[in-house]
Motif scaffolding. Structure first.
Motif, PDB file in Angstrom:
ATOM      1  N   ILE A  33       0.850  -1.193   0.000  1.00 40.59           N
ATOM      2  CA  ILE A  33       0.000   0.000   0.000  1.00 40.59           C
ATOM      3  C   ILE A  33       0.886   1.244   0.000  1.00 40.59           C
ATOM      4  O   ILE A  33       1.805   1.370   0.818  1.00 40.59           O
ATOM      5  N   GLY A  34       0.596   2.165  -0.896  1.00 39.97           N
ATOM      6  CA  GLY A  34       1.310   3.440  -0.956  1.00 39.97           C
ATOM      7  C   GLY A  34       0.373   4.585  -0.594  1.00 39.97           C
ATOM      8  O   GLY A  34      -0.791   4.594  -1.006  1.00 39.97           O
ATOM      9  N   PRO A  60      -1.703  -0.989   7.081  1.00 39.67           N
ATOM     10  CA  PRO A  60      -0.287  -0.603   7.036  1.00 39.67           C
ATOM     11  C   PRO A  60      -0.011   0.358   5.882  1.00 39.67           C
ATOM     12  O   PRO A  60      -0.775   0.435   4.914  1.00 39.67           O
ATOM     13  N   VAL A  61       1.067   1.094   5.984  1.00 40.41           N
ATOM     14  CA  VAL A  61       1.550   1.959   4.901  1.00 40.41           C
ATOM     15  C   VAL A  61       2.945   1.472   4.536  1.00 40.41           C
ATOM     16  O   VAL A  61       3.867   1.531   5.353  1.00 40.41           O
ATOM     17  N   ASP A  62       3.092   0.967   3.315  1.00 39.81           N
ATOM     18  CA  ASP A  62       4.385   0.426   2.885  1.00 39.81           C
ATOM     19  C   ASP A  62       5.263   1.474   2.224  1.00 39.81           C
ATOM     20  O   ASP A  62       6.494   1.355   2.254  1.00 39.81           O
ATOM     21  N   TYR A  63       4.652   2.463   1.604  1.00 34.36           N
ATOM     22  CA  TYR A  63       5.396   3.545   0.953  1.00 34.36           C
ATOM     23  C   TYR A  63       4.618   4.838   1.176  1.00 34.36           C
ATOM     24  O   TYR A  63       3.390   4.842   1.222  1.00 34.36           O
ATOM     25  N   VAL A 234      -2.873   2.345  -4.151  1.00 36.00           N
ATOM     26  CA  VAL A 234      -2.559   3.713  -3.739  1.00 36.00           C
ATOM     27  C   VAL A 234      -3.752   4.299  -2.987  1.00 36.00           C
ATOM     28  O   VAL A 234      -4.894   4.234  -3.465  1.00 36.00           O
ATOM     29  N   ILE A 235      -3.473   4.836  -1.809  1.00 36.41           N
ATOM     30  CA  ILE A 235      -4.446   5.670  -1.105  1.00 36.41           C
ATOM     31  C   ILE A 235      -4.014   7.112  -1.332  1.00 36.41           C
ATOM     32  O   ILE A 235      -2.960   7.545  -0.839  1.00 36.41           O
ATOM     33  N   ALA A 236      -4.775   7.847  -2.106  1.00 35.27           N
ATOM     34  CA  ALA A 236      -4.439   9.229  -2.462  1.00 35.27           C
ATOM     35  C   ALA A 236      -5.305  10.188  -1.664  1.00 35.27           C
ATOM     36  O   ALA A 236      -6.536  10.038  -1.617  1.00 35.27           O
ATOM     37  N   THR A 276      -6.664   3.703 -10.430  1.00 36.41           N
ATOM     38  CA  THR A 276      -7.374   2.525 -10.929  1.00 36.41           C
ATOM     39  C   THR A 276      -8.516   2.184  -9.970  1.00 36.41           C
ATOM     40  O   THR A 276      -8.668   2.792  -8.912  1.00 36.41           O
ATOM     41  N   GLU A 277      -9.285   1.174 -10.337  1.00 37.93           N
ATOM     42  CA  GLU A 277     -10.414   0.782  -9.492  1.00 37.93           C
ATOM     43  C   GLU A 277      -9.955   0.188  -8.159  1.00 37.93           C
ATOM     44  O   GLU A 277     -10.736   0.117  -7.203  1.00 37.93           O
ATOM     45  N   ASN A 278      -8.702  -0.236  -8.090  1.00 38.33           N
ATOM     46  CA  ASN A 278      -8.183  -0.790  -6.839  1.00 38.33           C
ATOM     47  C   ASN A 278      -7.689   0.291  -5.885  1.00 38.33           C
ATOM     48  O   ASN A 278      -7.492   0.035  -4.693  1.00 38.33           O
ATOM     49  N   ASP A 279      -7.441   1.496  -6.421  1.00 36.67           N
ATOM     50  CA  ASP A 279      -6.938   2.593  -5.596  1.00 36.67           C
ATOM     51  C   ASP A 279      -8.086   3.266  -4.855  1.00 36.67           C
ATOM     52  O   ASP A 279      -9.264   3.115  -5.212  1.00 36.67           O
ATOM     53  N   ILE A 280      -7.733   4.032  -3.843  1.00 35.69           N
ATOM     54  CA  ILE A 280      -8.734   4.721  -3.022  1.00 35.69           C
ATOM     55  C   ILE A 280      -8.393   6.207  -2.973  1.00 35.69           C
ATOM     56  O   ILE A 280      -7.275   6.583  -2.604  1.00 35.69           O
TER      57      ILE A 280
END
Length: 732
Positions: A33-34, A60-63, A234-236, A276-280
C-alpha cells in the motif's frame, strides 16, 4: 561473566532480526500500500486525521510520498512519529515564529542588537553594482528548518530514504526546468524544507546542484511516485484548494492565488486520472479551512478523520489481523537510532567569512554524543551574526569517523545593505517630531568579521556618522572601532507645557574605542572622543554659556542585554552602566564627570507582562554644558508631558507597568498596557529628592507593524499636565 556491551549488542541484533521476520511475514501475504499526500498548506493537517483512522483500521503503509505539507506529515511519520504524536505537534507549533526569519533577539550578536535599536525595517535590500538586490524569498526558512531538524532528530543518521519505515519521498520542483523532483536521499529536514518552499515566499533550497522550490508546482499529489516505489494499491489524499470563482477575483492577491492554483490543481487532476479501481481516493471536506489558516489545524485533523470514516467500507478490505498489524507496528518502530559521537565538525562558509569566527559560536563538544538541542542553538548563534541566508548541518562520515558538517550560506543579496528607519512622535495637539534614518552597512567587510556602517539621520536629530569595526582576530571577543560623526541636536525648554526656548547644537568629531564582547549578552568598552562645534539659539536662551563648543572626553560603558524585544518585551533584562570624564587637559572646554545606570526588565506570568525600570544619571565635578544634559519626557518617561520636554544635569526616573498581548488587529499583534513613572531632577546631586519628584502615568495600545512598533496612548502627570501621544519607533 558476559560483558555488558556484548549483551546489549545481542539484544539489538535479536530485535532487528525479529523486526525483519515480522516485516517479511506480513509483506509476503498482502498487496503493498502506498500513501500519496497532497500539498495544501494548513489544510494538510487533514492527513493526520486519515493516518489516525488507518491505524484504527489496522491498515499498514508500505510507501509514503508527500508534497509540501504532505512532505512534512509524511516525513515525520516515516521517521517514526505516531498519528497521535503528529496531532500534538501540528497543534502546538507556533506558526508565527516558524514564518519569521529573524533569530530570537537573545541569539543576535551585540552588533545586531545595536542595529535593532536604530532601524525599523528588518528586511534589508542589498546593493550590488549600484543596483538594489532583493532576497530570493521573503522568508529564508531558518526557523522552519530548525523546527523540522528538532522533530526529525531520531533520523539524523539516515541518508537513504528507503531505510525509513515506510520508505519516503519528498516532492519538490526544479526552479530552472520546472520538473518534479522526488528527493530520496540526504538530510530529511532539508528535503522537507525544499518541498514546501513556496516561490517568492520561501527561498529556494539547493540539493545536489538543483535549485528546488515547492513540489506543488510540478506534482502536488504524487500518486505516480508511490506507484514507482512499489505500491500495488494507492491511497491518495487530495487536499488541494478549488479554483476561486469570478465573484471573488476582486484583488491582486486573489488573482495571484488563482494563477498558482492553476498549476497545482491541473497537475493534481492529471495524477487523479491515473487512479485505478483498486486505488482509493480520499477528499476531505475542507471548505471552512483556508490554506493559510494554521489556527484551524485541529479542525482540519477532524475533517481528515471524518473523510476516512466515510471511506471505511473500502479501506476495511486492506485491514490486517491484530497479530499481523502488531508485527507491522514493531517493524515500523524498528529504526534503531545510533548514538552518534561527534568526532569532528566541518564548517563550510565560502570565502566570505573565516571559519574560526563561526567555530567559536558552536557549543556542541567534540568526542561526545550529538545533542540536537546544542546543535540547533549553535546554528542560531551563527545565524545571529546576520551574515547568512541559512545555516544547516548534516551528519557525515570521513576517514572512518562520524561527525557533523555545518554549511552557512552567505546572503546572496549581501554583504552590502541599505537600511531604513523612522521615529515619529505627536501629542495630537500640533507638536510633532520626525526622525528619518538611512543606513549603509557592509557586514562582513572581510573574512575576519570586520564591518563598516554609515548612518544618515534627518529631523529633530540630524547627522552623518561612519564607523569601522574590527575584532582583533576572527575568533577573538576583543574588538576596536573608529567613528567619525557630524550631528545637529535640538534641545527644548518648556514651561507649563509651552515651548519657551530652543537651541541647536552642531558638532563634528571622532572617537575610538576598545572593547570586549560578553558572549551574546553585551559588551564592555572604553574610549576617547574629541569634537568641536557651536550652539545656535533659535528661540530664547536655554543657558548663557559660550556658544563655542569643544569636547574632549574619555568614556566607558558596560552593557547587558537579554530582552526578547525592544518594542514589546515579555522577558529579559537590559542594563547599562556608563561614565565619562570631560577635562581641559584632553581637549575639552569644560571640566565635569557624568555617570549613569539604565535598567529595564520584563517578566511574564500567565497572560500578564510586568515591566519595570530605573534610569539614574548624575553629573559631578562641575556643570555640564547643554549638549551633555539629559533629556526625558513622553509617553513612557512622564506620560503627561511632551517628548524630551525636560533637560537636566541629574535625573532619577522610576518606571513600573503591566501589559497584555491581545488578539491581532489589522493583521498585527496588539498590546494594551499601562505604566506609572516618577521623575526627580536637580541641578546638583545633593538636591535629588524623591519627595520633590513628579508622578506620572500612561495608558497605551501598541501594534507591531511592518514600519515598526506603533503606539497610541494617553498620559497624565502632576501639575495638571496631560497629553495624547502617537508614536512610531522603538521606545523602551
Amino acid at each position: 561473566m558476559i560483558p555488558h556491551r556484548l549483551v546489549t549488542t545481542l539484544i539489538a541484533l535479536s530485535l532487528i532480526t525479529a523486526n525483519l521476520l515480522c516485516g517479511l511475514s506480513f509483506a509476503q501475504e498482502r498487496p503493498k500500500i502506498g500513501l500519496a499526500l497532497a500539498g495544501g498548506g494548513a489544510r494538510g493537517a487533514a492527513h493526520i486525521g486519515i493516518l489516525k483512522r488507518l491505524k484504527e483500521l489496522r491498515i499498514p503503509v508500505d510507501y509514503i510520498a508527500g508534497t509540501s505539507i504532505g512532505a512534512i506529515v509524511g516525513g515525520l511519520y516515516a521517521s517514526g512519529k505516531s498519528p497521535e504524536e503528529l496531532e500534538l505537534i501540528i497543534n502546538e507549533i507556533n506558526w508565527n515564529a516558524v514564518f519569521k526569519d529573524k533569530p530570537p533577539r537573545e541569539q543576535l550578536s551585540p552588533r545586531r542588537k545595536v542595529e535593532d535599536n536604530l532601524f525599523l525595517v528588518d528586511k534589508l535590500p542589498g546593493l550590488k553594482d549600484g543596483q538594489l538586490k532583493l532576497p530570493q524569498g521573503v522568508i529564508q526558512g531558518q526557523a522552519f528548518y530548525t523546527l523540522i531538524k528538532d522533530l526529525t532528530r531520531s533520523a539524523s543518521a539516515i541518508k537513504d530514504f528507503n531505510d525509513f519505515n515506510p520508505p519516503f519521498r519528498a516532492i519538490a520542483t526544479d526552479l530552472e526546468t520546472g520538473e518534479a523532483v522526488a528527493i530520496d536521499h540526504g538530510d530529511l529536514a532539508t528535503a522537507i524544507r525544499a518541498s514546501m518552499s513556496v516561490p517568492a515566499i520561501f527561498a529556494p533550497v539547493e540539493i545536489d546542484g538543483r535549485l528546488l522550490v515547492d513540489g506543488g508546482l510540478a506534482n502536488n499529489l504524487p500518486i505516480d511516485v508511490v506507484r514507482e516505489m512499489g505500491a500495488d494499491i494507492v491511497i491518495a489524499v487530495d487536499i488541494s484548494s478549488p479554483f476561486v470563482d469570478r465573484e471573488h477575483l476582486d484583488n491582486v492577491l486573489a488573482v495571484a492565488y488563482q494563477l498558482t492554483n492553476f498549476l497545482t490543481r491541473n497537475n493534481t487532476l492529471r495524477q487523479l486520472e491515473s487512479l485505478t479501481e483498486n486505488d482509493i481516493l480520499i477528499v476531505p471536506d475542507l471548505q471552512t479551512v483556508e490554506s493559510a489558516d494554521f489556527k484551524s489545524t485541529d479542525r482540519a485533523v477532524e475533517m481528515g478523520y471524518i473523510s476516512a470514516l466515510l471511506n471505511s467500507t473500502r479501506l476495511l478490505d486492506l485491514s490486517m489481523s491484530e497479530q499481523d498489524y502488531a508485527g507491522y507496528e514493531l517493524y515500523r518502530s524498528g529504526i534503531i537510532t545510533p548514538k552518534i559521537v561527534v568526532e569532528y565538525i566541518d564548517i563550510n562558509t565560502g570565502e566570505e567569512i573565516s571559519e574560526s569566527l563561526l567555530r567559536k559560536k558552536i557549543i556542541q563538544p567534540l568526542d561526545q554524543l550529538l545533542d540536537v538541542d546544542l546543535m540547533n542553538e549553535s546554528l542560531g548563534n551563527i545565524n545571529g551574526l546576520g551574515y547568512f541566508e541559512t545555516v544547516f548541518y548534516d551528519v557525515t562520515e570521513r576517514d572512518g569517523m562520524t561527525g557533523v558538517s555545518i554549511t552557512a550560506k552567505p546572503r546572496s543579496w549581501g554583504p552590502k545593505y541599505i537600511q531604513f528607519g523612522a521615529r515619529y512622535s505627536n501629542n495630537l495637539a500640533g507638536d510633532d517630531g520626525l526622525d528619518l534614518r538611512l543606513g549603509y552597512l557592509v557586514a562582513p567587510r572581510g573574512p575576519d568579521g570586520s564591518e563598516w556602517s554609515s548612518n544618515l539621520s534627518l529631523g529633530e536629530e540630524t547627522g552623518l556618522s561612519t564607523e569601522y569595526f574590527r575584532p582583533l582576530r576572527p575568533d577573538s571577543s576583543y574588538f576596536y572601532s573608529v567613528t567619525a560623526a557630524l550631528s545637529r541636536q535640538r534641545f527644548n525648554a518648556f514651561v507649563d507645557g509651552d515651548l519657551v526656548a530652543q537651541s541647536d547644537i552642531t558638532r563634528i568629531g571622532a572617537s575610538a574605542r576598545f572593547g570586549h564582547f560578553l558572549g551574546l549578552l553585551g559588551e564592555t568598552s572604553f574610549g576617547y572622543r574629541l569634537y568641536t562645534g557651536d550652539r545656535e539659539d533659535r528661540i530664547g536662551v536655554i543657558n548663557s554659556s559660550s556658544s563655542d563648543i569643544d569636547g574632549g572626553e574619555v568614556f566607558g560603558r558596560l552593557v547587558y542585554d537579554s530582552l526578547d524585544s525592544i518594542s514589546f518585551p515579555t522577558h529579559g533584562n537590559y542594563l547599562q552602566f556608563n561614565g565619562l570624564r570631560s577635562d581641559e587637559n584632553i581637549g575639552a572646554s569644560e571640566n565635569f564627570g557624568q555617570y549613569g545606570l539604565d535598567y529595564f526588565g520584563a517578566v511574564t506570568s500567565k497572560s500578564l507582562t510586568f515591566l519595570g525600570g530605573v534610569r539614574l544619571q548624575l553629573t559631578t565635578l562641575g556643570d555640564a554644558p547643554l549638549q551633555n544634559r539629559y533629556q526625558f519626557g513622553g509617553l513612557f518617561e512622564l506620560g503627561g508631558v511632551n517628548e524630551n520636554e525636560f533637560s537636566t544635569e541629574n535625573l532619577v526616573l522610576l518606571r513600573a507597568g503591566v501589559a497584555r498581548q491581545m488578539n491581532s488587529f489589522l493583521g498585527s499583534n496588539m498590546w494594551v498596557g499601562g505604566m506609572l513613572q516618577h521623575a526627580s531632577t536637580a541641578a546638583d546631586t545633593d538636591d535629588l529628592s524623591f519627595d520633590d519628584g513628579i508622578l506620572g502615568g500612561s495608558m497605551y495600545l501598541g501594534w507591531n507593524t511592518l514600519a515598526g512598533p506603533l503606539y497610541l496612548g494617553y498620559g497624565i502627570s502632576e501639575g495638571g499636565n496631560n497629553s495624547l501621544h502617537l508614536l512610531l519607533g522603538k521606545q523602551f
